[in-house]
Design a protein around this motif. Structure first.
Motif, PDB file in Angstrom:
ATOM      1  N   UNK A   1      53.858  18.586  61.932  1.00  0.00           N
ATOM      2  CA  UNK A   1      54.957  18.227  62.849  1.00  0.00           C
ATOM      3  C   UNK A   1      54.902  16.764  63.266  1.00  0.00           C
ATOM      4  N   UNK A   2      53.674  16.170  63.211  1.00  0.00           N
ATOM      5  CA  UNK A   2      53.526  14.746  63.545  1.00  0.00           C
ATOM      6  C   UNK A   2      53.826  13.857  62.335  1.00  0.00           C
ATOM      7  N   UNK A   3      54.137  14.518  61.200  1.00  0.00           N
ATOM      8  CA  UNK A   3      54.444  13.753  59.984  1.00  0.00           C
ATOM      9  C   UNK A   3      53.225  13.371  59.180  1.00  0.00           C
ATOM     10  N   UNK A   4      52.092  14.019  59.473  1.00  0.00           N
ATOM     11  CA  UNK A   4      50.834  13.713  58.772  1.00  0.00           C
ATOM     12  C   UNK A   4      50.738  14.580  57.525  1.00  0.00           C
ATOM     13  N   UNK A   5      50.370  13.986  56.381  1.00  0.00           N
ATOM     14  CA  UNK A   5      50.166  14.782  55.162  1.00  0.00           C
ATOM     15  C   UNK A   5      48.928  15.664  55.347  1.00  0.00           C
ATOM     16  N   UNK A   6      49.049  16.915  54.875  1.00  0.00           N
ATOM     17  CA  UNK A   6      47.948  17.869  55.039  1.00  0.00           C
ATOM     18  C   UNK A   6      47.667  18.596  53.731  1.00  0.00           C
ATOM     19  N   UNK A   7      46.402  18.947  53.554  1.00  0.00           N
ATOM     20  CA  UNK A   7      45.971  19.678  52.353  1.00  0.00           C
ATOM     21  C   UNK A   7      45.108  20.827  52.843  1.00  0.00           C
ATOM     22  N   UNK A   8      45.631  22.050  52.777  1.00  0.00           N
ATOM     23  CA  UNK A   8      44.875  23.217  53.246  1.00  0.00           C
ATOM     24  C   UNK A   8      44.031  23.741  52.084  1.00  0.00           C
ATOM     25  N   UNK A   9      42.717  23.749  52.289  1.00  0.00           N
ATOM     26  CA  UNK A   9      41.780  23.988  51.200  1.00  0.00           C
ATOM     27  C   UNK A   9      41.041  25.312  51.329  1.00  0.00           C
ATOM     28  N   UNK A  10      40.250  25.615  50.283  1.00  0.00           N
ATOM     29  CA  UNK A  10      39.498  26.891  50.247  1.00  0.00           C
ATOM     30  C   UNK A  10      40.452  28.076  50.287  1.00  0.00           C
ATOM     31  N   UNK A  11      41.499  27.992  49.452  1.00  0.00           N
ATOM     32  CA  UNK A  11      42.482  29.079  49.337  1.00  0.00           C
ATOM     33  C   UNK A  11      42.092  29.981  48.173  1.00  0.00           C
ATOM     34  N   UNK A  12      42.038  31.287  48.438  1.00  0.00           N
ATOM     35  CA  UNK A  12      41.614  32.234  47.384  1.00  0.00           C
ATOM     36  C   UNK A  12      42.562  33.428  47.249  1.00  0.00           C
ATOM     37  N   UNK A  13      43.723  33.359  47.941  1.00  0.00           N
ATOM     38  CA  UNK A  13      44.679  34.468  47.784  1.00  0.00           C
ATOM     39  C   UNK A  13      46.086  33.964  48.036  1.00  0.00           C
ATOM     40  N   UNK A  14      47.069  34.717  47.492  1.00  0.00           N
ATOM     41  CA  UNK A  14      48.474  34.342  47.686  1.00  0.00           C
ATOM     42  C   UNK A  14      48.869  34.486  49.150  1.00  0.00           C
TER      43      UNK A  14
END
Ligand code: G3P
Length: 218
Positions: free
Chosen positions: A99-112
């Motif tokens: 929401x602040x316009x910051x790029x984000x990368x959500x990691x350690x994803x192992x499921x849909x």
């Protein structure tokens, strides 16, 4: 497909950037430890070498501390992308940062289902780990297929799939075949993408035959 270098090794990043082969960089605490460098110092250097997004992972696990660390990391350079764990606190921070316009990368994803939550939180990227699922005899590529299917069901989702934990050339070509938006790849594997024995053999033959003509272009 965007190609990111999965490393904190500034020498490897510089070499790949010189070749014009990478669109960004991802780091994680293990890669920073491996580099032996100061985290903020090496991030500043990396951001000066590549124009694309450079993922820098927070070490905090609660929302308040994550937000404080994110502010410090974001201040390093305009192309810093804040990497966050796929936890409820990480997702809460993702939503606030997005929401602040910051790029984000959500990691350690192992499921849909996890990827769907990352999209709901407004993540710029979600990083499903292919190799670590393979390591436990599950089909890591199937995860990328699942997430691609789920995201394509909802055109409003803008989160990009950043296939991660890629160990082989086949992993890279397969996630491209599936339609991953991006892939983060160890530098050695990136360099292997160019190799094929018939290319090497064919070039040797061309050069041998050219030499036999006795001609020169310049
Ligand atoms: O950096 C995120 C991911 O690419 C790590 O991969 O090889 O440690 O499972 P790996």
């Amino acid at each position: 497909m965007k190609l990111f270098a999965d490393t904190a090794d500034i020498g490897a990043i510089s070499a790949l950037a010189d070749l014009g082969l990478i669109d960004g960089v991802t780091t994680n605490p293990s890669l920073v430890m491996k580099s032996g460098r100061g985290f903020k110092e090496v991030l500043k250097e990396i951001c000066g070498v590549v124009d694309g997004p450079v993922s820098a992972e927070v070490a905090a696990t609660d929302f308040e501390q994550i937000m404080k660390e994110a502010a410090v990391l974001a201040d390093i350079a305009p192309n810093i992308c804040i990497k966050l764990p796929l936890t409820l606190e990480g997702l809460k921070a993702c939503r606030a940062l997005s929401r602040e316009g910051c790029k984000t990368n959500v990691t350690l994803c192992f499921s849909a289902s996890q990827a769907l939550l990352a999209a709901k939180a407004g993540a710029t990227y979600v990083s499903p780990f292919v190799g670590r699922l393979d390591d436990i005899n599950q089909d890591g590529l199937e995860l990328i297929r699942d997430i691609r299917t789920v995201f394509d069901n909802y055109p409003a989702i803008e989160t990009e799939i950043l296939a991660a934990s890629l160990r082989t050339v086949n992993h890279v070509s397969e996630v491209a075949r599936i339609g991953s938006d991006a892939a983060t790849i160890p530098p050695d594997t990136i360099l292997k993408l160019v190799e094929h024995p018939l290319t090497k053999k064919g070039l040797e033959t061309f050069l041998d035959d050219w030499a036999k003509t006795g001609q020169k272009i310049i």
